[in-house]
Design a protein around this motif. Structure first.
Motif, PDB file in Angstrom:
ATOM      1  N   UNK A 121      28.434 -70.160  58.287  1.00  0.00           N
ATOM      2  CA  UNK A 121      29.113 -68.780  58.610  1.00  0.00           C
ATOM      3  C   UNK A 121      29.096 -68.560  60.185  1.00  0.00           C
ATOM      4  N   UNK A 122      30.336 -67.919  60.813  1.00  0.00           N
ATOM      5  CA  UNK A 122      30.202 -67.779  62.061  1.00  0.00           C
ATOM      6  C   UNK A 122      30.621 -66.426  62.256  1.00  0.00           C
ATOM      7  N   UNK A 123      29.810 -65.774  63.406  1.00  0.00           N
ATOM      8  CA  UNK A 123      30.039 -64.514  63.746  1.00  0.00           C
ATOM      9  C   UNK A 123      30.280 -64.061  65.030  1.00  0.00           C
ATOM     10  N   UNK A 124      31.416 -63.641  65.405  1.00  0.00           N
ATOM     11  CA  UNK A 124      31.781 -63.327  66.784  1.00  0.00           C
ATOM     12  C   UNK A 124      32.095 -61.973  67.163  1.00  0.00           C
ATOM     13  N   UNK A 125      32.655 -61.129  66.379  1.00  0.00           N
ATOM     14  CA  UNK A 125      32.806 -59.806  66.364  1.00  0.00           C
ATOM     15  C   UNK A 125      32.022 -59.071  65.342  1.00  0.00           C
ATOM     16  N   UNK A 126      31.496 -57.783  65.476  1.00  0.00           N
ATOM     17  CA  UNK A 126      31.213 -56.883  64.338  1.00  0.00           C
ATOM     18  C   UNK A 126      31.939 -55.701  64.502  1.00  0.00           C
ATOM     19  N   UNK A 127      32.765 -54.990  63.847  1.00  0.00           N
ATOM     20  CA  UNK A 127      33.437 -53.720  64.026  1.00  0.00           C
ATOM     21  C   UNK A 127      33.254 -53.000  63.049  1.00  0.00           C
ATOM     22  N   UNK A 128      32.861 -51.541  63.430  1.00  0.00           N
ATOM     23  CA  UNK A 128      32.594 -50.541  62.083  1.00  0.00           C
ATOM     24  C   UNK A 128      33.026 -49.088  62.819  1.00  0.00           C
ATOM     25  N   UNK A 129      34.225 -48.587  62.014  1.00  0.00           N
ATOM     26  CA  UNK A 129      34.715 -47.545  62.413  1.00  0.00           C
ATOM     27  C   UNK A 129      35.256 -47.693  63.909  1.00  0.00           C
ATOM     28  N   UNK A 130      34.831 -47.032  64.884  1.00  0.00           N
ATOM     29  CA  UNK A 130      35.205 -47.042  66.316  1.00  0.00           C
ATOM     30  C   UNK A 130      34.104 -47.655  67.147  1.00  0.00           C
ATOM     31  N   UNK A 131      33.274 -48.525  66.823  1.00  0.00           N
ATOM     32  CA  UNK A 131      32.418 -49.283  67.205  1.00  0.00           C
ATOM     33  C   UNK A 131      32.776 -50.809  67.211  1.00  0.00           C
ATOM     34  N   UNK A 132      32.435 -51.632  68.221  1.00  0.00           N
ATOM     35  CA  UNK A 132      32.865 -53.004  68.446  1.00  0.00           C
ATOM     36  C   UNK A 132      31.549 -53.680  69.020  1.00  0.00           C
ATOM     37  N   UNK A 133      31.026 -54.838  68.471  1.00  0.00           N
ATOM     38  CA  UNK A 133      30.057 -55.372  68.929  1.00  0.00           C
ATOM     39  C   UNK A 133      30.479 -56.845  69.048  1.00  0.00           C
ATOM     40  N   UNK A 134      30.577 -57.381  70.299  1.00  0.00           N
ATOM     41  CA  UNK A 134      30.808 -58.744  70.879  1.00  0.00           C
ATOM     42  C   UNK A 134      29.486 -59.544  70.643  1.00  0.00           C
ATOM     43  N   UNK A 135      29.562 -60.781  69.833  1.00  0.00           N
ATOM     44  CA  UNK A 135      28.383 -61.672  69.743  1.00  0.00           C
ATOM     45  C   UNK A 135      28.729 -63.024  70.469  1.00  0.00           C
ATOM     46  N   UNK A 136      27.794 -63.469  71.384  1.00  0.00           N
ATOM     47  CA  UNK A 136      28.196 -64.943  71.818  1.00  0.00           C
ATOM     48  C   UNK A 136      26.722 -65.343  72.128  1.00  0.00           C
ATOM     49  N   UNK A 137      26.734 -66.745  72.104  1.00  0.00           N
ATOM     50  CA  UNK A 137      25.539 -67.506  72.278  1.00  0.00           C
ATOM     51  C   UNK A 137      25.220 -67.884  73.703  1.00  0.00           C
TER      52      UNK A 137
END
Length: 94
Positions: free
Chosen positions: A53-69
């Motif tokens: 499983x790879x996670x780069x972005x989490x988006x919910x409603x009008x929130x965006x979370x960028x994920x990087x190592x």
């Protein structure tokens, strides 16, 4: 902004307002609007991997979370976010 219906696109038009705050359909409409941004952020392959499983972005409603190592990976995602915002006239609140 272009609206797609199957293989057909509308003519280009400007948006003057966003989605209604706390509207029942607003999260879905916003998700559709951000789908291209999420795809672009995922395609730079800098996210966190958990097994297969790879996670780069989490988006919910009008929130965006960028994920990087890495810092460089996060900067790539921020550059994509900025370019997308300019192209689609989106103002972000960090």
């Amino acid at each position: 902004m272009l609206v797609m219906n199957g293989d057909e696109c509308s003519s280009l038009f400007d948006t003057k307002v966003g989605v209604r705050h706390r509207g029942a359909i607003s999260p879905k409409l916003f998700a559709i609007y951000l789908e291209e941004l999420i795809t672009l952020a995922e395609d730079c392959h800098v996210g966190l991997e958990f097994g297969k499983q790879k996670t780069d972005v989490v988006a919910n409603a009008d929130d965006v979370l960028l994920i990087s190592t890495t810092k460089l990976g996060l900067q790539k995602q921020l550059n994509i976010l900025q370019e997308y915002g300019v192209k689609n006239e989106i103002k972000y609140n960090p």
